[in-house]
Scaffold this active site. Structure first.
Site, mmCIF file in Angstrom:
data_model
loop_
_atom_site.group_PDB
_atom_site.id
_atom_site.type_symbol
_atom_site.label_atom_id
_atom_site.label_comp_id
_atom_site.label_asym_id
_atom_site.label_seq_id
_atom_site.Cartn_x
_atom_site.Cartn_y
_atom_site.Cartn_z
ATOM 1 N N ARG A 70 0.833 -1.216 0.000
ATOM 2 C CA ARG A 70 0.000 0.000 0.000
ATOM 3 C C ARG A 70 0.863 1.260 0.000
ATOM 4 N NH1 ARG A 70 -1.922 2.558 4.279
ATOM 5 N NH2 ARG A 70 -2.073 0.726 5.618
ATOM 6 N N TYR A 123 -16.742 14.253 -15.270
ATOM 7 C CA TYR A 123 -17.118 12.853 -15.104
ATOM 8 C C TYR A 123 -18.056 12.745 -13.887
ATOM 9 C CZ TYR A 123 -16.716 7.941 -13.987
ATOM 10 O OH TYR A 123 -17.004 6.646 -13.685
ATOM 11 N N ASP A 195 -8.172 17.021 -15.393
ATOM 12 C CA ASP A 195 -8.330 15.596 -15.684
ATOM 13 C C ASP A 195 -8.059 15.421 -17.177
ATOM 14 O OD1 ASP A 195 -9.341 13.083 -16.378
ATOM 15 O OD2 ASP A 195 -10.848 13.115 -14.792
ATOM 16 N N LYS A 220 -8.378 4.064 -18.758
ATOM 17 C CA LYS A 220 -8.815 4.404 -20.115
ATOM 18 C C LYS A 220 -7.637 4.303 -21.093
ATOM 19 C CE LYS A 220 -12.762 4.969 -18.177
ATOM 20 N NZ LYS A 220 -12.587 5.380 -16.825
#
Ligand SMILES: Cc1ncc(COP(=O)(O)O)c(C=O)c1O
Length: 411
Positions: A70, A123, A195, A220
């Site tokens: 992590r 988005y 973004d 994406k």
């Protein structure tokens, strides 16, 4: 050449020279000889934890000692470095998803009393985060329409801490003037985050236009094959060190996703070049078809947007939206005739995808809100893949031929 005078041998992991181009860098960029036993493809490092000898008890940063995945894993370094270099920032961090990257960025930078200014065409989950979560912590959020976005100086105030933009926007692919927003944000001491998921760093580099931070849904175009989830943030070290510095927000990627992302980035420039060509060819073909009322493609929405797009984008991308003359009733007959375009949300993959914004990404909006934003129920958003342009144009044209509204009888 004598035996005593062997040809000089270049170290296989020697640094990449300054003059190397983008794909050369993506292919040869991630060199970690100390970890990968000379493997040409780095291994996956599918481990949650690391051997941690007592002499390393002072926790060190990435590349020095690993503690726990992590907090860092060697598999994250190659893709993070590639994305950092592509965007031209000082530091990049990978996240489990685009929303993980966005949430960590927003929550790390704003505090109670701050204002966030954001485009209302973001988005959907980013909008939800801004409008549902932030107000619970005393952060004021001002959403602005695209029409208002042409005058940022009226919107960014001295109380604005963060400005959040996407360009091109979803689903109408409008282009926002990033440089202009960056100048205004800078003047008012606000941070500008962009973004860059739709554009990709191959077509647009917001940091070079003055933005402070760039975020990606690497799910994406960067991932590009519809087989992984990931996110990324890039920016100056001073800001990056504040973005979930302690890792408690927890949206770290899985090592296997990071491995797949590193594999994918090697072909990013090639994929995007084809997707740019497919976008342009399909937008042209759709604009000529009688079953299509409107085509949306970056720069084509207005002459002003064309000027901005020409300044800030080196390619217009593979996203094209259209509205069907037959409205919502024509959507299914059109989509179900397509052979090479899968009906699926998401974007940026090697295979072409189609979605209907009114019932997918923008389903949370009422009919009135949809119409206020010009999102017609007969709108289809295409994410073009890397298929041959001729095949996509033929597939789309044949499907449209079948739904063409019969012209009225000639007089
Ligand atoms: C522009 C944009 N930003 C962020 C996201 C969120 O990314 P993820 O699904 O990887 O969390 C998406 C997802 O569709 C997106 O289109």
């Amino acid at each position: 050449m004598t035996e005593e005078d062997p040809a000089p041998r270049r170290h296989p992991f020697a640094p990449i020279p300054e003059w190397a181009g983008v794909t050369t860098r993506l292919v040869h960029g991630a060199r970690r000889p100390e970890h990968n036993a000379g493997a040409v493809v780095p291994p996956i490092y599918q481990t949650s934890t690391f051997h941690f000898p007592a002499e390393h008890s002072e926790a060190a940063g990435p590349g020095q000692v690993y503690l726990y995945t992590r907090l860092g894993n060697p598999a994250f370094e190659g893709p993070a470095e590639a994305i950092r270099a592509l965007e031209g920032g000082e530091q990049a961090r990978l996240f489990a998803t685009g929303m993980g990257a966005i949430t960590a960025t927003v929550l790390s930078l704003v505090r109670s009393g701050d204002q966030v200014v954001a485009l209302d065409e973001l988005y959907g989950s980013t909008l939800d985060l801004l409008t549902e979560l932030l107000p619970r912590f005393g952060v004021r959020v001002r959403l602005v329409s695209l029409a208002e976005a042409s005058e940022p100086e009226k919107l960014v105030t001295p109380g604005t801490r963060l400005v959040w933009l996407e360009s091109p926007t979803n689903p109408k692919l409008s282009v926002v003037d990033v440089r202009r927003w960056a100048e205004v944000a800078d003047d008012r001491h606000a941070l500008l985050a962009v973004d860059n998921t739709f554009a990709t760093p191959i077509n647009q580099r917001p940091l070079a236009l003055g933005a402070d931070l760039v975020v990606h849904s690497a799910t994406k175009y960067l991932g590009g094959h519809s087989d992984l989830l990931a996110g990324a943030v890039v920016g100056p070290s001073a800001l990056m060190e504040r973005i979930d510095a302690k890792g408690y927000l927890g949206a770290s990627p899985d090592p296997f996703a990071a491995f797949l992302l590193e594999r994918s980035l090697k072909t990013l420039a090639l994929r995007v070049a084809r997707q740019n060509e497919n976008g342009r060819r399909v937008a042209d073909a759709l604009a000529r078809h009688p079953a299509v009322r409107e085509v949306y493609y970056p720069g084509r929405n207005s002459p002003e947007e064309e000027q901005i797009a020409a300044r800030q984008m080196s390619g217009r991308g593979g996203m094209v939206s259209l509205t069907l003359r037959g409205g919502a009733a024509a959507v299914d007959p059109f989509l179900h005739r397509l052979r090479f375009v899968h009906i699926a949300s998401s974007l940026g993959s090697v295979q072409s995808l189609a979605s209907v914004p009114a019932i997918t990404s923008h389903r949370h909006l009422s009919a009135t809100e949809l119409s206020a934003r010009g999102i017609d129920p007969g709108m289809v958003r295409l994410s073009l893949g890397i298929e041959e342009p001729e095949d996509l144009v033929r597939d789309l044209t044949e499907a449209l031929d079948a739904v063409t509204v019969e012209p009225t009888a000639p007089l």
